[in-house]
Design a protein around this motif. Structure first.
Motif, mmCIF file in Angstrom:
data_model
loop_
_atom_site.group_PDB
_atom_site.id
_atom_site.type_symbol
_atom_site.label_atom_id
_atom_site.label_comp_id
_atom_site.label_asym_id
_atom_site.label_seq_id
_atom_site.Cartn_x
_atom_site.Cartn_y
_atom_site.Cartn_z
ATOM 1 N N LEU A 61 1.854 -3.836 4.036
ATOM 2 C CA LEU A 61 0.671 -3.898 5.269
ATOM 3 C C LEU A 61 0.512 -5.540 5.435
ATOM 4 O O LEU A 61 -0.255 -6.147 4.762
ATOM 5 C CB LEU A 61 -0.420 -3.027 4.727
ATOM 6 N N GLU A 103 -19.654 -11.941 7.102
ATOM 7 C CA GLU A 103 -20.621 -11.039 7.762
ATOM 8 C C GLU A 103 -21.869 -11.261 6.777
ATOM 9 O O GLU A 103 -22.268 -10.214 6.408
ATOM 10 C CB GLU A 103 -19.959 -9.440 7.551
ATOM 11 N N CYS A 140 -8.950 -6.142 10.901
ATOM 12 C CA CYS A 140 -7.784 -7.098 11.488
ATOM 13 C C CYS A 140 -7.605 -8.028 10.450
ATOM 14 O O CYS A 140 -6.865 -9.116 10.894
ATOM 15 C CB CYS A 140 -8.509 -7.590 12.855
ATOM 16 N N GLY A 141 -8.229 -8.444 9.330
ATOM 17 C CA GLY A 141 -7.887 -9.089 8.287
ATOM 18 C C GLY A 141 -8.553 -10.409 8.210
ATOM 19 O O GLY A 141 -8.447 -11.275 7.460
ATOM 20 N N LYS A 142 -10.157 -10.337 8.799
ATOM 21 C CA LYS A 142 -10.910 -11.343 8.591
ATOM 22 C C LYS A 142 -11.333 -11.771 7.147
ATOM 23 O O LYS A 142 -11.430 -12.769 6.725
ATOM 24 C CB LYS A 142 -12.366 -11.225 9.398
ATOM 25 N N SER A 143 -11.820 -10.759 6.554
ATOM 26 C CA SER A 143 -12.141 -10.959 5.086
ATOM 27 C C SER A 143 -10.841 -11.288 4.303
ATOM 28 O O SER A 143 -11.048 -12.375 3.436
ATOM 29 C CB SER A 143 -12.449 -9.626 4.393
ATOM 30 N N THR A 144 -9.666 -11.023 4.548
ATOM 31 C CA THR A 144 -8.682 -11.518 3.758
ATOM 32 C C THR A 144 -8.496 -12.794 3.910
ATOM 33 O O THR A 144 -7.968 -13.624 3.053
ATOM 34 C CB THR A 144 -7.085 -10.594 4.251
ATOM 35 N N VAL A 157 0.739 -1.214 -0.009
ATOM 36 C CA VAL A 157 0.109 -0.239 0.101
ATOM 37 C C VAL A 157 0.707 1.299 -0.130
ATOM 38 O O VAL A 157 1.980 1.166 0.346
ATOM 39 C CB VAL A 157 -0.743 0.033 1.410
ATOM 40 N N ALA A 183 -1.665 -8.146 6.415
ATOM 41 C CA ALA A 183 -3.036 -8.432 6.482
ATOM 42 C C ALA A 183 -3.514 -9.425 7.351
ATOM 43 O O ALA A 183 -4.286 -9.513 8.195
ATOM 44 C CB ALA A 183 -3.830 -8.209 5.316
HETATM 45 N N1 ATP Z 1 -6.979 -5.115 -1.933
HETATM 46 C C1 ATP Z 1 -6.323 -4.472 -0.687
HETATM 47 N N2 ATP Z 1 -5.287 -3.630 -0.891
HETATM 48 C C2 ATP Z 1 -4.630 -2.937 0.031
HETATM 49 N N3 ATP Z 1 -4.918 -3.172 1.271
HETATM 50 C C3 ATP Z 1 -6.015 -4.097 1.690
HETATM 51 C C4 ATP Z 1 -6.824 -4.825 0.600
HETATM 52 N N4 ATP Z 1 -7.741 -5.481 1.275
HETATM 53 C C5 ATP Z 1 -7.571 -5.507 2.634
HETATM 54 N N5 ATP Z 1 -6.455 -4.425 2.689
HETATM 55 C C6 ATP Z 1 -6.028 -4.012 4.052
HETATM 56 O O1 ATP Z 1 -5.722 -5.188 4.769
HETATM 57 C C7 ATP Z 1 -6.328 -4.980 6.288
HETATM 58 C C8 ATP Z 1 -7.326 -6.311 6.611
HETATM 59 O O2 ATP Z 1 -8.464 -6.126 5.505
HETATM 60 P P1 ATP Z 1 -9.736 -6.947 5.734
HETATM 61 O O3 ATP Z 1 -10.541 -6.609 4.803
HETATM 62 O O4 ATP Z 1 -9.265 -8.354 5.733
HETATM 63 O O5 ATP Z 1 -10.492 -6.707 7.292
HETATM 64 P P2 ATP Z 1 -11.927 -7.125 7.837
HETATM 65 O O6 ATP Z 1 -11.141 -7.614 9.109
HETATM 66 O O7 ATP Z 1 -12.366 -7.911 6.999
HETATM 67 O O8 ATP Z 1 -12.282 -5.969 8.113
HETATM 68 P P3 ATP Z 1 -13.762 -5.599 7.979
HETATM 69 O O9 ATP Z 1 -14.601 -5.805 9.317
HETATM 70 O O10 ATP Z 1 -13.747 -3.832 8.127
HETATM 71 O O11 ATP Z 1 -14.431 -5.945 7.113
HETATM 72 C C9 ATP Z 1 -6.732 -3.793 6.297
HETATM 73 O O12 ATP Z 1 -5.806 -2.802 7.040
HETATM 74 C C10 ATP Z 1 -7.097 -3.302 4.920
HETATM 75 O O13 ATP Z 1 -6.982 -1.961 4.854
#
Ligand code: ATP
Ligand code: ATP
Ligand code: MG
Ligand code: MG
Lengths: 323, 318
Positions: A34, A187, A58-62, A22, A36
């Motif tokens: 970053l 979610e 926190c990275g759940k979706s990742t 990023v 994730a």
């Molecule tokens: N395509 C991407 N490019 C750059 N950074 C990303 C990308 N996708 C996610 N991130 C970053 O990775 C980190 C984890 O994101 P993620 O979407 O997994 O979080 P999350 O736990 O699902 O959050 P939420 O509850 O908001 O959905 C975050 O800091 C996000 O900004």
């Protein structure tokens, strides 16, 4: 307890790591990594509903996308019944995509607005060459709509003609029509009202029972997850800080889990003043424990050494120097 | 009496038809009182809030009824008087702070401009004031945050800036429309605590809107429950949450997964069946009601007060 021992391990995630590159602002030339998902290990058992909770970012979706193979990991392995799915051939990959289905938060965004419910549900059958012949497919679609609680005449409707809850039922039907063994639900009810949320969650629980499906249920709502999950994982800054089974819910927890529990609003109690501030910047994580910047029990060792997930009692793991 | 809403009705134009969004909202708000408005998505919570401040679009909208602030009819004010009322007497914070903040100005500039406009302050006086308000709402390092653009702040910080902006002019009433819905629970708890402190300190009245009754319960004394554009139940927090009268409120309370009620055994959540349907006659909740009777289909139930201070619109209590 005895039942748990008999459950087979079905998905094994080992040391999974994903960095996104990023820029801090649009004109910066250098991209920074970053973290994730960091060194994430988890084993899911056949037929369980594993709830994964944590704050936004926190990275759940990742993690969900990595398991669905929608993102490629930088490190680590994902094993499905012993086979590493990150190294599949394209044919095997197609078979995997059939076995493992996603359900996302925003049903409107994940449904094609120009397709009717019928077309939406038929497409995966055609892609995977199942139920050949229009008649067979039609019958399957009618049956699946019934299973998710939609009347058959909804076939002809477009997504915008449905309510939020009905749309989510359509995405569930689309996931189920391929008869998957594993569902990643990211979610699935966050965009819905509580009364509709309860309906959708019950549907997912019924399906779990009737089809013995394994779920990774991602949510930021710990009280929801605590009601429906067989086991719960708490994630913080890309890492698991706690794994527990239902029966560990009333015991001691990781300081972060404790804070999440305290922050949940409920009747008859005023919000306790959580001392902790904002989550840290993931680009500037200090060495040692990721939670140290907000932890009220911080000790010297916390800034020096990263705590590993340790077994506290059978099946209850916590990553914290206090334990 | 600080604010009185009288039989407010709102219609929006949809193609050629006029669709009713509010059907007769009435309530009162006293000095330093806090009320919560709860209801599912689309029940008319935001429209009610916007109608109070006369912020609904004038095109394609029809409104009937009255909104009184102190002794003034808000819909009879001149545009200049209205300007003075908004912000200085009644302020509002919105659900999504990113859309409400201007991305091209620093957050400090936005708050201090607002102060300068209303109080005729010099630039440096306004800046000093702003930094003080930032401090009051718990923004760490307020001097350096003054120069931050909205996108450089986290969701929780942006919501604090919104609160700072709303409070800058020391309003008598703060209307908060889902101020914590986009935030994590930990940040939500911080914001709720902050609002409570400010309310107590400034003796401000609060209208807190949310779809989540547990959140509302943390901060208000009285609750209005909305369904399909109408208030169907109102009472003290205790009355509504501990002995709800309307079947909708009962169902709503049941389907909230409560953290105190986690059991060893996994089980399904209690549900309120069905989804909202538009109905012209009879009770709007008829289609989903587990206790429906034949009269409910024919006539709309009146809003009655079967228990002192506890009102409900339901034929069960006739
Ligand atoms: N395509 C991407 N490019 C750059 N950074 C990303 C990308 N996708 C996610 N991130 C970053 O990775 C980190 C984890 O994101 P993620 O979407 O997994 O979080 P999350 O736990 O699902 O959050 P939420 O509850 O908001 O959905 C975050 O800091 C996000 O900004
Ligand atoms: N500007 C508008 N034009 C047309 N219809 C509108 C407009 N604003 C609101 N509505 C309609 O009025 C009804 C009430 O909407 P409102 O935004 O008040 O719901 P809400 O209770 O705030 O819901 P949410 O919890 O989703 O914010 C909805 O059916 C909505 O579609
Ligand atoms: Mg996510
Ligand atoms: Mg709204």
């Amino acid at each position: 307890m005895i039942k748990e021992l008999h459950l087979k391990n079905i998905l094994e995630v080992k040391n999974l790591t994903k960095f996104y590159l990023v820029k801090r602002h649009p004109f910066e030339l250098k991209k920074r990594p970053l973290p994730a998902v960091v060194n994430f290990s988890l084993t899911l058992r056949q037929g369980e509903l594993f709830g994964l909770v944590g704050e936004s970012g926190c990275g759940k979706s990742t993690l969900g996308k990595l398991i669905l193979l929608l993102e490629t990991p930088d490190q680590g392995e994902i094993k499905w019944k012993g086979q590493d799915i990150t190294k599949l051939s394209s044919r095997e990959l197609k078979a995997w995509r059939r076995r493992c289905q996603p359900i996302f938060q925003d049903p409107l965004a994940s449904l094609n607005p120009r397709q009717t419910v019928e077309q939406i549900l038929e497409e995966p059958l055609v892609v995977h060459n199942l139920f050949r012949g229009k008649r067979l497919r039609q019958r399957k679609i009618t049956r699946i709509l019934q299973e998710v609680g939609l009347p058959a005449h909804f076939k002809k409707r477009y997504p915008h003609e449905l309510s939020g809850g009905q749309r989510q039922r359509v995405t569930i039907a689309r996931a189920l029509i391929l008869e998957p063994e594993f569902i990643v639900a990211d979610e699935p009810t966050s965009a819905l009202d509580v009364s509709v949320q309860a309906q959708i969650v019950n549907l997912l629980l019924d399906i779990q029972k009737s089809r013995n499906i394994t779920y990774l249920f991602i949510s930021h709502d710990l009280s929801l997850v605590a009601h429906i999950a067989d086991r719960i994982g708490v994630m913080y800054m890309g890492q698991l800080v706690e794994i527990m089974a239902r029966r560990h819910f009333q015991t001691n927890h990781h300081p972060y889990t404790e804070c999440l529990l305290k922050a949940i609003p409920s009747f008859g109690k005023k919000p306790l003043s959580p001392v902790l501030g904002e989550p840290p910047n993931p680009l500037k994580l200090p060495p040692g424990c990721p939670y140290q910047t907000r932890c009220p029990y911080k000790k010297r060792v916390c800034s020096q050494e990263k705590p590993a997930l340790k077994q506290i009692t059978g099946g209850h793991l916590i990553a914290c120097h206090l334990f | 009496m600080l604010l009185r809403v009288e039989n407010l009705r709102v219609w929006f134009q949809n193609d050629q038809n006029w669709v009713k969004a509010l059907s007769g909202i009435s309530f009162e708000l006293n000095q330093s009182e806090s009320i919560g408005i709860v209801g599912e998505s689309g029940s008319g919570k935001s429209v009610t809030a916007l109608a109070i401040l006369r912020l609904l679009p004038e095109k394609g909208m029809r409104i009937k009824g009255k909104v009184w602030f102190e002794d003034k009819d808000i819909y009879a004010l001149s545009s200049q008087e209205l300007c003075r009322l908004r912000g200085k007497k009644i302020a509002m914070i919105f659900q999504d702070p990113l859309t409400a903040l201007n991305p091209v100005f620093t957050v400090g500039e936005q708050v201090s401009e607002c102060l300068r406009y209303h109080y005729n302050l010099s630039k440096s006086q306004a800046k000093e004031q702003t930094i003080k308000i930032f401090q009051d709402v718990g923004i760490p390092a307020p001097e350096s945050r003054f120069f931050a653009y909205p996108h450089q702040l986290s969701g929780g910080m942006r919501q604090r800036v919104m609160i700072a902006m709303a409070l800058a002019l020391r309003p008598k009433i703060l209307i908060a429309d889902e101020p914590t819905t986009a935030l994590d629970v930990t940040i939500q708890a911080q914001i709720l605590k902050l609002l409570q402190e400010i309310k107590d300190r400034q003796k401000m009245s609060l209208v807190f809107i949310s779809h989540d009754l547990t959140v509302v319960a943390q901060i208000v004394e009285r609750v209005l429950v909305m369904y399909a554009g109408a208030i169907i139940e109102s009472g003290s927090l205790k009355q509504v949450c501990e002995s709800p009268l309307h079947p909708y409120t009962q169902g709503l309370l049941n389907s909230i997964p409560r953290i105190e009620e986690i059991s060893q055994e996994k089980r399904r959540l209690p549900v309120l069946c069905g989804e909202r349907q538009e109905r012209e006659i009879g009770c709007p909740f008829y289609g989903r009601c587990p206790k429906k009777m034949s009269i409910c289909l024919k006539e709309r139930p009146p809003f009655k007060e079967p228990i002192s201070g506890h009102k409900v619109a339901c034929w069960l209590y006739d």
